[in-house]
Motif scaffolding. Structure first.
Motif, PDB file in Angstrom:
ATOM      1  N   PRO A 127     -30.279  38.209  28.319  1.00 41.81           N
ATOM      2  CA  PRO A 127     -30.537  38.631  26.678  1.00 41.81           C
ATOM      3  C   PRO A 127     -32.015  38.432  26.184  1.00 41.81           C
ATOM      4  CG  PRO A 127     -29.155  37.043  26.544  1.00 41.81           C
ATOM      5  CD  PRO A 127     -29.282  36.880  27.765  1.00 41.81           C
ATOM      6  N   LEU A 128     -32.637  39.306  25.811  1.00 40.28           N
ATOM      7  CA  LEU A 128     -34.068  39.047  25.111  1.00 40.28           C
ATOM      8  C   LEU A 128     -33.728  38.710  23.433  1.00 40.28           C
ATOM      9  CD1 LEU A 128     -36.303  42.033  26.488  1.00 40.28           C
ATOM     10  CD2 LEU A 128     -35.652  39.441  27.343  1.00 40.28           C
ATOM     11  N   GLU A 129     -34.355  37.456  23.209  1.00 39.60           N
ATOM     12  CA  GLU A 129     -34.266  37.036  21.856  1.00 39.60           C
ATOM     13  C   GLU A 129     -35.502  36.668  21.253  1.00 39.60           C
ATOM     14  OE1 GLU A 129     -30.104  34.565  21.593  1.00 39.60           O
ATOM     15  OE2 GLU A 129     -31.687  33.873  22.809  1.00 39.60           O
ATOM     16  N   SER A 130     -35.787  36.976  19.938  1.00 38.09           N
ATOM     17  CA  SER A 130     -37.039  36.513  19.372  1.00 38.09           C
ATOM     18  C   SER A 130     -36.478  35.981  17.856  1.00 38.09           C
ATOM     19  CB  SER A 130     -38.033  37.626  19.618  1.00 38.09           C
ATOM     20  OG  SER A 130     -39.378  37.325  18.889  1.00 38.09           O
ATOM     21  N   PHE A 131     -37.421  35.670  17.187  1.00 38.30           N
ATOM     22  CA  PHE A 131     -37.563  35.500  15.713  1.00 38.30           C
ATOM     23  C   PHE A 131     -39.014  35.253  14.909  1.00 38.30           C
ATOM     24  CE2 PHE A 131     -36.889  31.242  17.273  1.00 38.30           C
ATOM     25  CZ  PHE A 131     -37.941  30.407  16.465  1.00 38.30           C
ATOM     26  N   CYS A 136     -50.941  34.379  17.827  1.00 38.85           N
ATOM     27  CA  CYS A 136     -49.591  34.119  18.509  1.00 38.85           C
ATOM     28  C   CYS A 136     -48.661  35.274  17.818  1.00 38.85           C
ATOM     29  CB  CYS A 136     -49.019  32.907  18.237  1.00 38.85           C
ATOM     30  SG  CYS A 136     -50.074  31.733  19.016  1.00 38.85           S
ATOM     31  N   ARG A 137     -48.787  35.521  16.313  1.00 37.24           N
ATOM     32  CA  ARG A 137     -47.900  36.425  15.634  1.00 37.24           C
ATOM     33  C   ARG A 137     -48.306  37.768  16.064  1.00 37.24           C
ATOM     34  NH1 ARG A 137     -45.163  33.936  11.755  1.00 37.24           N
ATOM     35  NH2 ARG A 137     -46.233  32.050  10.779  1.00 37.24           N
ATOM     36  N   PHE A 138     -49.432  37.953  16.527  1.00 31.37           N
ATOM     37  CA  PHE A 138     -49.766  39.305  17.200  1.00 31.37           C
ATOM     38  C   PHE A 138     -49.199  39.758  18.386  1.00 31.37           C
ATOM     39  CE2 PHE A 138     -52.552  41.921  19.911  1.00 31.37           C
ATOM     40  CZ  PHE A 138     -52.497  43.099  19.283  1.00 31.37           C
ATOM     41  N   VAL A 139     -48.827  38.767  19.200  1.00 35.19           N
ATOM     42  CA  VAL A 139     -48.323  38.927  20.506  1.00 35.19           C
ATOM     43  C   VAL A 139     -46.876  39.064  20.317  1.00 35.19           C
ATOM     44  CG1 VAL A 139     -47.604  37.791  22.549  1.00 35.19           C
ATOM     45  CG2 VAL A 139     -50.041  37.513  21.892  1.00 35.19           C
ATOM     46  N   VAL A 140     -46.209  38.551  19.305  1.00 29.82           N
ATOM     47  CA  VAL A 140     -44.926  38.531  19.053  1.00 29.82           C
ATOM     48  C   VAL A 140     -44.512  40.144  18.487  1.00 29.82           C
ATOM     49  CG1 VAL A 140     -42.754  37.871  17.929  1.00 29.82           C
ATOM     50  CG2 VAL A 140     -44.407  36.161  18.774  1.00 29.82           C
ATOM     51  N   GLU A 141     -45.370  40.440  17.606  1.00 26.31           N
ATOM     52  CA  GLU A 141     -45.048  41.679  16.924  1.00 26.31           C
ATOM     53  C   GLU A 141     -45.388  42.918  17.944  1.00 26.31           C
ATOM     54  OE1 GLU A 141     -47.669  41.095  13.656  1.00 26.31           O
ATOM     55  OE2 GLU A 141     -46.472  39.903  12.569  1.00 26.31           O
ATOM     56  N   SER A 142     -46.220  42.813  18.679  1.00 22.12           N
ATOM     57  CA  SER A 142     -46.737  43.872  19.524  1.00 22.12           C
ATOM     58  C   SER A 142     -45.536  43.819  20.770  1.00 22.12           C
ATOM     59  CB  SER A 142     -47.975  43.479  20.438  1.00 22.12           C
ATOM     60  OG  SER A 142     -49.058  43.444  19.511  1.00 22.12           O
ATOM     61  N   HIS A 178     -43.254  30.466  18.467  1.00 16.47           N
ATOM     62  CA  HIS A 178     -43.464  31.842  18.408  1.00 16.47           C
ATOM     63  C   HIS A 178     -42.726  32.453  19.687  1.00 16.47           C
ATOM     64  CE1 HIS A 178     -46.678  30.587  21.212  1.00 16.47           C
ATOM     65  NE2 HIS A 178     -47.159  29.735  20.408  1.00 16.47           N
ATOM     66  N   PRO A 179     -41.547  32.424  19.766  1.00 19.19           N
ATOM     67  CA  PRO A 179     -40.976  33.102  20.899  1.00 19.19           C
ATOM     68  C   PRO A 179     -40.883  34.559  21.048  1.00 19.19           C
ATOM     69  CG  PRO A 179     -39.310  32.541  19.397  1.00 19.19           C
ATOM     70  CD  PRO A 179     -40.528  31.965  18.829  1.00 19.19           C
ATOM     71  N   THR A 180     -41.306  34.830  22.202  1.00 16.27           N
ATOM     72  CA  THR A 180     -41.557  36.190  22.268  1.00 16.27           C
ATOM     73  C   THR A 180     -40.879  37.044  23.284  1.00 16.27           C
ATOM     74  OG1 THR A 180     -43.486  38.173  22.455  1.00 16.27           O
ATOM     75  CG2 THR A 180     -43.670  36.011  23.568  1.00 16.27           C
ATOM     76  N   THR A 181     -40.498  38.315  23.243  1.00 21.39           N
ATOM     77  CA  THR A 181     -39.910  38.884  24.443  1.00 21.39           C
ATOM     78  C   THR A 181     -41.042  39.265  25.385  1.00 21.39           C
ATOM     79  OG1 THR A 181     -40.469  41.093  23.202  1.00 21.39           O
ATOM     80  CG2 THR A 181     -38.211  40.113  23.131  1.00 21.39           C
ATOM     81  N   PRO A 182     -40.535  39.692  26.681  1.00 19.90           N
ATOM     82  CA  PRO A 182     -41.784  39.916  27.941  1.00 19.90           C
ATOM     83  C   PRO A 182     -42.398  41.187  28.029  1.00 19.90           C
ATOM     84  CG  PRO A 182     -39.519  40.340  28.701  1.00 19.90           C
ATOM     85  CD  PRO A 182     -39.235  40.018  27.386  1.00 19.90           C
ATOM     86  N   GLN A 183     -42.476  42.047  27.073  1.00 20.22           N
ATOM     87  CA  GLN A 183     -42.942  43.292  27.324  1.00 20.22           C
ATOM     88  C   GLN A 183     -44.642  43.225  27.224  1.00 20.22           C
ATOM     89  OE1 GLN A 183     -40.302  43.086  25.380  1.00 20.22           O
ATOM     90  NE2 GLN A 183     -38.999  44.830  25.741  1.00 20.22           N
ATOM     91  N   LEU A 184     -45.119  42.316  26.657  1.00 25.05           N
ATOM     92  CA  LEU A 184     -46.438  42.184  26.891  1.00 25.05           C
ATOM     93  C   LEU A 184     -47.190  41.165  27.828  1.00 25.05           C
ATOM     94  CD1 LEU A 184     -48.914  43.458  25.307  1.00 25.05           C
ATOM     95  CD2 LEU A 184     -49.180  41.812  23.604  1.00 25.05           C
TER      96      LEU A 184
END
Length: 375
Positions: A269-273, A337-343, A292-298
């Motif tokens: 499952p993909l998680e983030s916050f 880093c926030r930009f990567v997570v948000e994108s 800054h955990p991010t999903t793998p889309q980017l």
């Protein structure tokens, strides 16, 4: 003239962020202790997609040539329809002088071997099966009590212990917990056909299918599915993945037909916050997925973790005080880093809405263009 004593650093977590920080900080002359709660260099996951900006960071870390030799580097992303027909190519050129290709991939175990060899070459011997029981900060250092009953004092502590970071909970007890994004990802290794020379996306269906070459002969295929959070037993995975791939043509159909009951498939499952800033308190700083955990889309989670290490080491070399080092680190890298997570979250939202392929790839192109800027 007496020389200044080496800065003493404890790094918690021997994953990509922690190993990169060890390598980068050792170059500054810092004395580094690296610990991990796992019994050894544990590797989870099948493969990693690597963007051009990530390859640039790996080059600055000193491991690009090994990644290129043992993984895959190339150019561009190919976007296809569900039936396998070619829709368009997304160019991935890096700025002149960067010295790297615009795209790549590597097996996680291979990248771990490369990074761990550099950690050992730096003179650091990680201690495994060890965690921080508690720490207390003062004006001149951090006193750490370890789970084995030993104690030590450090000038700074770096929490690189992942999305479920214990360091984060100790440092920020009210910090948010990881939340399920509504998507899960399936991954498996497949043969790399001779004519596949780049990453592929297959868009327009109920799930997102893609693959990334990770060597001359292998790729890893991924399927991102919108679904309620589900626990799946290992024996259910082959049939489940084959069912999701049934509508897809081209090589995807070939790979689906190769799935057997004993095929190794990873499901997560993909998680983030979003962790409010700053990501440090006193002499303790969070980096990588701990911050800054991010999903793998980017495909940039590993990249910004390596960048964390490089930026931290550079700022440590510019400042005499830990507080100034951490403030400069935050000012320089937190928003990136926030930009990567948000994108990444935005791309995932578009995938779940089954937005047109053009809308999904537009976010990818804009984000990659920004990440190509210097950090």
């Amino acid at each position: 003239m007496t020389s200044q004593p080496a800065v003493r650093v404890l790094i918690i977590g021997a994953g990509i962020a922690g190993m990169s920080a060890t390598i980068a900080l050792r170059r500054t002359g810092a004395a580094v202790d690296l610990i991990d709660i796992e019994p050894d260099w544990t590797v989870l996951g099948a493969g990693l997609t690597i963007t051009g900006p990530t390859l640039r960071a790996l080059r600055r870390l000193g491991v690009y040539e090994e990644v290129a030799a043992h993984g895959y580097v190339g150019e561009g992303i190919r976007v296809c329809g569900v039936d396998g027909t070619h829709i368009r190519d997304i160019p991935t050129p890096m700025p002149a002088g960067s010295g790297v290709c615009g795209s790549g991939g590597i097996g996680r175990p291979v990248l771990y071997r490369i990074l761990s060899s550099h950690v050992l070459a730096s003179g650091v011997r990680p201690r495994f099966g060890l965690s921080v029981a508690s720490f207390s900060q003062g004006a001149s250092g951090v006193d750490v009590a370890f789970s084995d009953g030993t104690n030590a004092r450090y000038d700074m502590v770096i929490g690189a212990d992942g999305i479920y970071s214990r360091t984060r909970r100790q440092l920020f007890p009210a910090a948010p917990e990881p939340q399920y994004t509504g998507q899960s990802v399936w991954r498996m290794f497949v043969p790399r056909p001779p004519d596949v020379d780049r990453r592929h996306y297959f868009l327009g269906g109920e799930v997102k299918v893609g693959w990334t070459p990770v060597s001359a002969t292998r790729m890893y295929m991924f399927v991102v599915e919108r679904t309620p959070r589900t626990v799946r037993a290992a024996h259910e995975l082959p049939a489940g993945l084959a069912g999701l791939l049934k509508p897809y043509g081209g090589y995807v159909e070939t790979f689906r037909e190769s799935i057997r009951e004993d095929t190794e498939i990873a499901y997560r499952p993909l998680e983030s916050f979003t962790l409010p800033g700053p990501w440090h308190r006193g002499r303790v700083l969070l980096i990588g997925d701990a911050a800054h955990p991010t999903t793998p889309q980017l495909a940039s989670g590993a990249g910004i973790a390596v960048e964390d290490a490089l930026v931290l080491a550079e700022e440590l070399g510019r400042h005499d005080e830990v507080a100034a080092t951490f403030e400069a680190f935050s000012a320089r890298h937190e928003q990136r880093c926030r930009f990567v997570v948000e994108s990444s979250i935005e791309i995932g939202r578009l995938e779940q809405e089954q937005a047109p392929p053009q809308a999904q790839t537009a976010v990818v192109e804009r984000a990659l263009a920004r990440l190509m800027e210097p950090f």
